[in-house]
Motif scaffolding. Structure first.
Motif, PDB file in Angstrom:
ATOM      1  N   ALA A   1       9.849  13.129   0.748  1.00  0.00           N
ATOM      2  CA  ALA A   1       8.859  12.835   1.791  1.00  0.00           C
ATOM      3  C   ALA A   1       8.374  11.387   1.739  1.00  0.00           C
ATOM      4  N   ALA A   2       8.176  10.864   0.518  1.00  0.00           N
ATOM      5  CA  ALA A   2       7.413   9.620   0.380  1.00  0.00           C
ATOM      6  C   ALA A   2       8.249   8.418  -0.057  1.00  0.00           C
ATOM      7  N   GLY A   3       9.574   8.616  -0.251  1.00  0.00           N
ATOM      8  CA  GLY A   3      10.435   7.542  -0.781  1.00  0.00           C
ATOM      9  C   GLY A   3      10.173   6.176  -0.137  1.00  0.00           C
ATOM     10  N   ARG A   4      10.456   5.132  -0.881  1.00  0.00           N
ATOM     11  CA  ARG A   4      10.286   3.763  -0.371  1.00  0.00           C
ATOM     12  C   ARG A   4      11.532   2.970  -0.727  1.00  0.00           C
ATOM     13  N   ALA A   5      12.131   2.301   0.252  1.00  0.00           N
ATOM     14  CA  ALA A   5      13.357   1.537   0.005  1.00  0.00           C
ATOM     15  C   ALA A   5      13.151   0.555  -1.136  1.00  0.00           C
ATOM     16  N   GLY A   6      14.103   0.519  -2.063  1.00  0.00           N
ATOM     17  CA  GLY A   6      14.044  -0.428  -3.165  1.00  0.00           C
ATOM     18  C   GLY A   6      13.036  -0.074  -4.257  1.00  0.00           C
ATOM     19  N   HIS A   7      12.440   1.113  -4.167  1.00  0.00           N
ATOM     20  CA  HIS A   7      11.397   1.490  -5.125  1.00  0.00           C
ATOM     21  C   HIS A   7      11.648   2.884  -5.707  1.00  0.00           C
ATOM     22  N   ALA A   8      11.139   3.089  -6.909  1.00  0.00           N
ATOM     23  CA  ALA A   8      10.960   4.447  -7.430  1.00  0.00           C
ATOM     24  C   ALA A   8       9.493   4.817  -7.185  1.00  0.00           C
ATOM     25  N   LEU A   9       9.172   6.095  -7.298  1.00  0.00           N
ATOM     26  CA  LEU A   9       7.791   6.530  -7.066  1.00  0.00           C
ATOM     27  C   LEU A   9       7.212   7.082  -8.350  1.00  0.00           C
ATOM     28  N   LEU A  10       6.132   6.490  -8.796  1.00  0.00           N
ATOM     29  CA  LEU A  10       5.399   7.061  -9.929  1.00  0.00           C
ATOM     30  C   LEU A  10       4.421   8.082  -9.343  1.00  0.00           C
ATOM     31  N   ILE A  11       4.749   9.363  -9.538  1.00  0.00           N
ATOM     32  CA  ILE A  11       3.915  10.415  -8.927  1.00  0.00           C
ATOM     33  C   ILE A  11       3.076  11.073 -10.018  1.00  0.00           C
ATOM     34  N   ASP A  12       1.795  11.165  -9.751  1.00  0.00           N
ATOM     35  CA  ASP A  12       0.890  11.902 -10.630  1.00  0.00           C
ATOM     36  C   ASP A  12       0.763  13.304 -10.032  1.00  0.00           C
ATOM     37  N   CYS A  13       1.417  14.266 -10.667  1.00  0.00           N
ATOM     38  CA  CYS A  13       1.497  15.613 -10.087  1.00  0.00           C
ATOM     39  C   CYS A  13       0.222  16.409 -10.295  1.00  0.00           C
ATOM     40  N   ARG A  14      -0.766  15.822 -10.950  1.00  0.00           N
ATOM     41  CA  ARG A  14      -2.062  16.497 -11.057  1.00  0.00           C
ATOM     42  C   ARG A  14      -2.852  16.290  -9.770  1.00  0.00           C
ATOM     43  N   ILE A  15      -2.764  15.092  -9.218  1.00  0.00           N
ATOM     44  CA  ILE A  15      -3.586  14.784  -8.041  1.00  0.00           C
ATOM     45  C   ILE A  15      -2.733  14.549  -6.792  1.00  0.00           C
ATOM     46  N   ASN A  16      -1.391  14.710  -6.925  1.00  0.00           N
ATOM     47  CA  ASN A  16      -0.487  14.498  -5.791  1.00  0.00           C
ATOM     48  C   ASN A  16      -0.649  13.125  -5.138  1.00  0.00           C
ATOM     49  N   GLN A  17      -0.733  12.107  -5.990  1.00  0.00           N
ATOM     50  CA  GLN A  17      -0.801  10.728  -5.491  1.00  0.00           C
ATOM     51  C   GLN A  17       0.367   9.955  -6.094  1.00  0.00           C
ATOM     52  N   PHE A  18       0.802   8.913  -5.396  1.00  0.00           N
ATOM     53  CA  PHE A  18       1.915   8.149  -5.961  1.00  0.00           C
ATOM     54  C   PHE A  18       1.689   6.654  -5.806  1.00  0.00           C
ATOM     55  N   LYS A  19       2.473   5.918  -6.598  1.00  0.00           N
ATOM     56  CA  LYS A  19       2.481   4.463  -6.518  1.00  0.00           C
ATOM     57  C   LYS A  19       3.938   4.040  -6.500  1.00  0.00           C
ATOM     58  N   ALA A  20       4.318   3.183  -5.551  1.00  0.00           N
ATOM     59  CA  ALA A  20       5.716   2.740  -5.500  1.00  0.00           C
ATOM     60  C   ALA A  20       5.948   1.668  -6.565  1.00  0.00           C
ATOM     61  N   THR A  21       7.047   1.824  -7.307  1.00  0.00           N
ATOM     62  CA  THR A  21       7.395   0.892  -8.389  1.00  0.00           C
ATOM     63  C   THR A  21       8.700   0.197  -8.030  1.00  0.00           C
ATOM     64  N   PRO A  22       8.700  -1.134  -7.889  1.00  0.00           N
ATOM     65  CA  PRO A  22       9.940  -1.801  -7.459  1.00  0.00           C
ATOM     66  C   PRO A  22      11.069  -1.596  -8.462  1.00  0.00           C
ATOM     67  N   MET A  23      12.267  -1.339  -7.965  1.00  0.00           N
ATOM     68  CA  MET A  23      13.451  -1.290  -8.830  1.00  0.00           C
ATOM     69  C   MET A  23      13.916  -2.726  -9.039  1.00  0.00           C
ATOM     70  N   PRO A  24      14.257  -3.107 -10.266  1.00  0.00           N
ATOM     71  CA  PRO A  24      14.738  -4.480 -10.487  1.00  0.00           C
ATOM     72  C   PRO A  24      15.978  -4.736  -9.634  1.00  0.00           C
ATOM     73  N   ALA A  25      16.014  -5.891  -8.953  1.00  0.00           N
ATOM     74  CA  ALA A  25      17.099  -6.157  -8.011  1.00  0.00           C
ATOM     75  C   ALA A  25      18.453  -6.274  -8.711  1.00  0.00           C
ATOM     76  N   ASP A  26      18.442  -6.599 -10.010  1.00  0.00           N
ATOM     77  CA  ASP A  26      19.727  -6.789 -10.696  1.00  0.00           C
ATOM     78  C   ASP A  26      20.210  -5.539 -11.434  1.00  0.00           C
ATOM     79  N   LEU A  27      19.554  -4.403 -11.213  1.00  0.00           N
ATOM     80  CA  LEU A  27      20.041  -3.146 -11.802  1.00  0.00           C
ATOM     81  C   LEU A  27      20.454  -2.192 -10.688  1.00  0.00           C
ATOM     82  N   SER A  28      21.585  -1.520 -10.883  1.00  0.00           N
ATOM     83  CA  SER A  28      22.023  -0.505  -9.918  1.00  0.00           C
ATOM     84  C   SER A  28      21.751   0.884 -10.485  1.00  0.00           C
ATOM     85  N   MET A  29      21.549   1.829  -9.564  1.00  0.00           N
ATOM     86  CA  MET A  29      21.446   3.236  -9.979  1.00  0.00           C
ATOM     87  C   MET A  29      22.787   3.897  -9.726  1.00  0.00           C
ATOM     88  N   VAL A  30      23.331   4.501 -10.762  1.00  0.00           N
ATOM     89  CA  VAL A  30      24.605   5.207 -10.614  1.00  0.00           C
ATOM     90  C   VAL A  30      24.390   6.646 -11.073  1.00  0.00           C
TER      91      VAL A  30
END
Ligand code: GLA
Length: 409
Positions: free
Chosen positions: A198-227
């Motif tokens: 629902a909440a994804g952000r391009a170029g970011h991972a989401l730090l989700i606090d599942c106690r309060i259902n809030q999130f903060k977008a965390t930038p993915m380093p541009a020089d690392l790929s996800m495989v």
């Protein structure tokens, strides 16, 4: 496009193919209910979890990213309070009516239940529904632990929503979809998968606090790929094993809370508190709790390591999470262990671990840009020899969460 293991089609090709299929359906059913508007297009991504495993239902922290493996639905709203949906991959058309939707009445035991369940949960939450005829396709491999179910729920939530009606925010919508899965489909999952979709952000991972259902977008380093490496052994989210882990955690909370007032979830327990209560816990419960209590700390440390580009820390944290899931939580498998072993020996692979519920499914790898193909080659050369199973390797990027597809696509 029908093979979820092949590369993603372009957005334009995908939109055009879906629209053509939808038009063909409309032609053959001229006598059917009248459409109320032009064809529309919605999408929802699958997810990969970087770290924070089995913490969501313990009110803890998770760090997933929505990925460019997506479910798309082209649909035509109609006046009937019904949905008719064709899955291109399954080559099946299924339907349901809004009237009479209820958990006990779960009709189909198939993919349409995720759509019907979402309709049920939306209505329960007081949201108005619209009916539609649609066609969907998916590049989220099914049964691989990349959350094809959550993607289907979130895409459906967009198609079912009445335009102009107030829409809950991503966290609240994720909770509605989670309810669909818990109550209607009968899988007792946490909120991570729906939230990431629902909440994804391009170029970011989401730090989700599942106690309060809030999130903060965390930038993915541009020089690392996800495989993502798929072990080809279906993640047996064997409801039984998953639910057993959940009840072991709940038992841990209950026993610790008898001595520690204020503890309502493992989120409230730190390592010192666990140690002073260890003698009260059955040995297996103590091990499950130990994983959860330590995993939250690894999530925060991973966020810091991503920010600082600290490769050594990322490698160490992923390895510790994997070992803990293997030895303490016992949800890894020989195939997942083999996949991680192969990956970490490849130059340029920074971090590797199992991802998702476990019992099969995929690993997630952070890889120096340029080393992706070396990882793929190593997996293709070694994995099948070791396990007898055919692996698949997906280079993925973090994308935006579910929503309408820009009609220019
Ligand atoms: C599955 C569930 C999630 C979460 C993970 C484990 O993906 O759907 O809610 O519990 O397993 O982290």
């Amino acid at each position: 496009m029908t093979d979820a293991h092949t590369a993603n089609p372009s957005a334009t090709a995908r939109a055009a193919a879906l629209r053509t299929r939808l038009e063909a359906l409309s032609d053959t059913s001229a006598s059917g209910p009248k459409a109320t508007g032009p064809a529309q297009l919605v999408r929802a991504p699958g997810r990969v979890n970087l770290i924070g495993e089995h913490t969501d239902y313990n009110e803890g922290l998770v760090l997933p990213a929505a990925i460019d493996r997506e479910i798309w639905i082209a649909f035509q709203p109609w006046k009937r309070p019904e949905v008719e949906l064709t899955s291109i991959e399954m080559n099946e058309t299924k339907s349901f009516a809004f009237e009479g939707l209820a958990p006990g009445a779960r009709a189909d035991r198939s993919w349409i239940d995720y759509v019907a369940g979402t309709a049920w949960a939306m209505r329960e939450a007081g949201l108005p529904l619209r009916g539609f005829r649609g066609v969907m396709n998916s590049t989220v491999p099914v049964g691989s632990g990349l959350s094809s179910s959550a993607a289907l729920e979130m895409a459906s939530s967009w198609a079912l929503a009445v335009p102009g009606a107030p829409r809950p925010d991503a966290g609240a919508m994720a909770a509605i979809a989670q309810r669909a899965e818990n109550r209607y489909v009968g899988v007792n999952c946490g909120i991570m998968d729906q939230f990431a979709s629902a909440a994804g952000r391009a170029g970011h991972a989401l730090l989700i606090d599942c106690r309060i259902n809030q999130f903060k977008a965390t930038p993915m380093p541009a020089d690392l790929s996800m495989v993502v490496c798929n072990t080809g052994s279906p993640h047996r989210l064997d409801a039984t094993a998953y639910n057993t882990r959940r009840s072991e955690c709940e038992l841990g909370v209950k026993l610790i809370a008898e001595r520690e007032p204020g503890v309502t979830a493992l989120r409230d327990v730190d390592e010192a508190m666990l140690e002073r209560n260890r003698d009260r816990l059955p040995e297996i419960v103590a091990r499950r709790c130990e994983h959860i209590v330590q995993e939250d700390g690894r999530v925060m440390a991973t966020v810091a390591a991503l920010r600082d580009g600290d490769r050594e820390a990322l490698g160490r944290l992923f390895a510790a999470s994997h070992a803990s899931l293997r030895d303490l939580y016992e949800v890894s498998s020989p195939e997942l262990d083999a996949m991680v072993e192969i990956a970490v020996a490849v130059p340029g692979v920074v971090a590797s671990r199992m991802t998702g519920a476990g019992f099969g499914g995929c690993t997630v790898n952070l890889v120096e840009q340029g080393a992706e193909e070396a990882l793929r080659d190593a997996v293709l050369a070694q994995y099948q020899k070791r396990t007898g199973l055919e692996p698949h390797v997906y280079i993925v990027t973090a994308v935006d969460g579910a929503g309408e597809v820009n009609q220019g696509a």
